[in-house]
Design a protein around this motif. Structure first.
Motif, PDB file in Angstrom:
ATOM      1  N   UNK A   1      35.487  -0.627  20.336  1.00  0.00           N
ATOM      2  CA  UNK A   1      36.049  -1.881  20.177  1.00  0.00           C
ATOM      3  C   UNK A   1      36.564  -1.894  18.670  1.00  0.00           C
TER       4      UNK A   1
ATOM      5  N   UNK B   1      35.445  -0.228  16.135  1.00  0.00           N
ATOM      6  CA  UNK B   1      34.748   0.747  15.139  1.00  0.00           C
ATOM      7  C   UNK B   1      35.033   2.264  15.321  1.00  0.00           C
TER       8      UNK B   1
ATOM      9  N   UNK C   1      45.092   1.792  19.133  1.00  0.00           N
ATOM     10  CA  UNK C   1      45.281   1.635  20.658  1.00  0.00           C
ATOM     11  C   UNK C   1      46.507   2.575  21.238  1.00  0.00           C
TER      12      UNK C   1
ATOM     13  N   UNK D   1      44.223  -7.829  19.371  1.00  0.00           N
ATOM     14  CA  UNK D   1      43.570  -6.348  19.374  1.00  0.00           C
ATOM     15  C   UNK D   1      42.907  -6.814  17.689  1.00  0.00           C
TER      16      UNK D   1
ATOM     17  N   UNK E   1      39.546  -8.486  18.531  1.00  0.00           N
ATOM     18  CA  UNK E   1      38.433  -7.441  18.886  1.00  0.00           C
ATOM     19  C   UNK E   1      37.904  -7.019  17.909  1.00  0.00           C
TER      20      UNK E   1
ATOM     21  N   UNK F   1      35.930  -9.179  15.647  1.00  0.00           N
ATOM     22  CA  UNK F   1      34.537  -9.550  16.423  1.00  0.00           C
ATOM     23  C   UNK F   1      33.492  -8.450  16.006  1.00  0.00           C
ATOM     24  N   UNK F   2      34.147  -7.242  16.209  1.00  0.00           N
ATOM     25  CA  UNK F   2      32.847  -6.009  15.808  1.00  0.00           C
ATOM     26  C   UNK F   2      32.482  -6.167  14.572  1.00  0.00           C
TER      27      UNK F   2
END
Lengths: 494, 97
Positions: free
Chosen positions: A375, A377, A399, A411, A414, A417-418
């Protein structure tokens, strides 16, 4: 809504959520210091990450590094000159760069000017978003003949990318070009070869390119795919546009439009492929007018086996292809039929996919051409679930080289958020202070490396627009690095 | 006024990368009411081309920049597509570019 989502994620990770009604991370006293972030790469991936981090954390300080003088990555150097609407997103990226918590560092290259290790020491969070600047190879004989280029090289050439201007391309002695691949980049390069130069001369196309296209003798372009029209990777907008190109006759073998039951199943399950296939079928109706002096031919079910050399042994003169067939089901396999064909041509553009480049100290999956990640990281290797503290990837480096500009928005969400989860858990820094921009500036000044600020870019931008206005173009791109630096670095305080 | 403009005027985070020029799908909205969705004029080819690429496309999806406020649409409820964590899942189908 956002607070609820955070609570759900927090509880899934086994964290206690403080239960405050306001967002957790907006006060700097929660974290105790600025959150120093370095984003490497100023294309859509980098800018969407920067934008979202600045929105999420009041106390974020985001530095964006870019190795070229000009920002915006593929929006500037990838989107075709005749697609100006697609570049409008630059407006909001500029607003992000103008945020007082954001700093742009142009002319700074990861690896050459600053190492990944140095960045990780100076910032709490490093996000690598430097995209994919290399190409997949066909791995067939003749690939290095003159007149054979990747589509990326050709795109950089006509878009005025500083690294693309010296492409040794000859359009004066060539009548036929073969484009290998049928994605949107393949259609872009075919379209630029076939569009009338007078239409291109009022776009932001590089001057050296439109000059070469004016004397181009190319009249026929083949766009070749290994599979059929049902599997073509291009999308409806781009296909519709090229099928309607003025002065160009479209040639498609009707037999290639036959479908099997498997094809129909694939079409039913994909709206994109269905609409693309319908356009191929209707394509005869696009070419009813007379007076077309150029031809675009879609060739399906042909895989390149080798690129053929002319008598001089140096230049390409044709492509040797094997006919293919799709066999079996769920999933179908592509097989060669043992029958072969040749297409004569003087120019081959390979549009079979971009590839990312590794940098020292960065885990890299050489097979997939991406950085292994969870995700966003960065994973310490593709064989482990351990992740590298404070190190993230976004965009194509994360990706693979697919998707559109808007794909990077999702993207980036995501990745951010991490980062947010890790900041909440203080995984990123263990609440240690780091120098941030000040540290980077000191590293660069020790090397006497001058960087272009966003203000410097705006000066370069103004200059390009003024030069363009004189010629009826939205801008005249400054392609030489030295000239760009002279303008971008002028009047900088030391 | 389009729904994209309305969202921005009311500080709703609806992305509009191409600022309404039908060159992206970031202002994708989902109609919660089927009957109101049916009242809309058909999307143009150009809008459909962009909807092809929208994330979380549904049967009642439209581009916010193409929906113009009208009395007949009074009371319409629009949902934004969920931001899903789906990129790292095996079997993810790459989007074209």
């Amino acid at each position: 809504m956002k607070v609820l989502a955070m609570a759900r994620r927090a509880s899934r990770l086994g964290l206690r959520f403080p239960g405050r009604s306001r967002d957790l991370c907006t006060g700097s006293d929660d974290f105790g210091m600025p959150l120093h972030v370095c984003v490497v790469g100023s294309g859509p991936a980098g800018f969407y990450v920067a934008k979202k981090l600045l929105k999420r954390f009041d106390f974020a300080r985001v530095d964006i590094l870019e190795r070229l003088p000009a920002p915006f990555g593929l929006v500037r150097s990838g989107v075709a000159p005749d697609h100006p609407e697609t570049k409008v997103v630059i407006n909001q990226f500029s607003r992000t760069a103008e945020d007082e918590r954001c700093r742009f560092f142009g002319n700074v290259c990861l690896g050459t000017d600053v190492s990944l290790e140095e960045l990780r020491k100076n910032y709490h969070v490093v996000v690598l978003a430097y995209g994919a600047e290399s190409d997949h190879r066909l791995g067939i004989p003749g690939e290095d003949l003159e007149g054979v280029f990747s589509a990326r090289q050709f795109v950089w050439w006509y878009n005025g990318h500083p690294d693309g201007k010296d492409l040794p391309i000859n359009l004066n002695d060539v009548e036929t070009a073969v484009v290998l691949g049928q994605g949107n980049v393949a259609l872009d390069v075919a379209r630029i070869l076939l569009r009338s130069p007078s239409e291109l001369s009022s776009t932001d196309i590089a001057e050296h390119a439109v000059k070469a296209l004016r004397t181009s003798r190319i009249r026929k372009v083949y766009v070749v795919g290994r599979r059929g029209p049902v599997q073509a990777a291009c999308t409806a907008k781009e296909l519709r546009e090229i099928l309607g190109l003025k002065g160009v006759e479209i040639v498609i073998n009707e037999a290639d439009l036959q479908t099997t039951d498997c094809d129909l199943e694939e079409l039913q399950s994909s709206r994109i492929h269905k609409r693309v296939f319908d356009l191929f079928c209707k394509s005869a109706t696009f070419t009813k007018c007379a007076g077309r002096d150029k031809q675009l031919q879609f060739v399906f079910f042909r895989a390149p086996v080798s690129l053929l050399a002319a008598e001089d042994g140096i230049h390409v003169r044709g492509v040797h292809l094997q006919k293919t067939r799709l066999e079996g089901s769920h999933p179908r396999k592509l097989v060669g039929t043992g029958e072969f064909e040749e297409l004569d041509c003087g120019l081959v553009l390979k549009s079979i996919g971009y590839k990312s480049l590794p940098v020292p100290d960065l885990p890299f999956d050489h097979k997939k051409g991406v950085v292994p990640n969870y995700f966003g990281r960065v994973r310490s290797s593709d064989a482990t679930n351990e992740t590298e503290r404070g190190l993230y990837v976004a965009g194509w480096l994360k990706r693979g080289p697919t998707g559109i500009i808007g794909t990077n928005e999702v993207c980036a969400q995501e990745v951010v958020t991490s980062i947010e989860e890790d900041v909440n858990r203080a995984v990123v820094s263990n609440l240690k202070e780091v120098p941030g921009s000040v540290g980077l500036e000191s590293i660069l000044s020790e090397k006497n490396k001058r960087y272009i600020t966003f203000e410097g870019w705006e000066r370069l931008n103004e200059t390009e627009m003024e030069k363009g206005a004189v010629k009826g173009k939205p801008r005249e791109k400054i392609v030489g690095i030295d000239e760009a630096l002279a303008i971008g670095l002028a009047k900088e305080k030391e | 006024m389009s729904m994209l403009e309305a969202a921005h005027e009311n500080e709703i985070e609806l992305e509009g990368a191409c600022e309404g020029s039908l060159a992206c799908s970031t202002c994708h909205v989902i109609f919660m009411d089927e009957e109101l969705y049916q009242k809309l004029p058909e999307p143009s080819d150009e809008e459909n081309d962009m909807l092809d690429l929208a994330f979380g496309l549904t049967e009642t999806s439209r581009l916010g920049c193409q929906i113009i406020a009208k009395p007949e649409l009074d009371g319409m409820r629009l949902a934004l597509p969920p931001a899903t964590r789906n990129f790292a899942v095996d079997g993810h189908v790459p989007k074209p570019h």
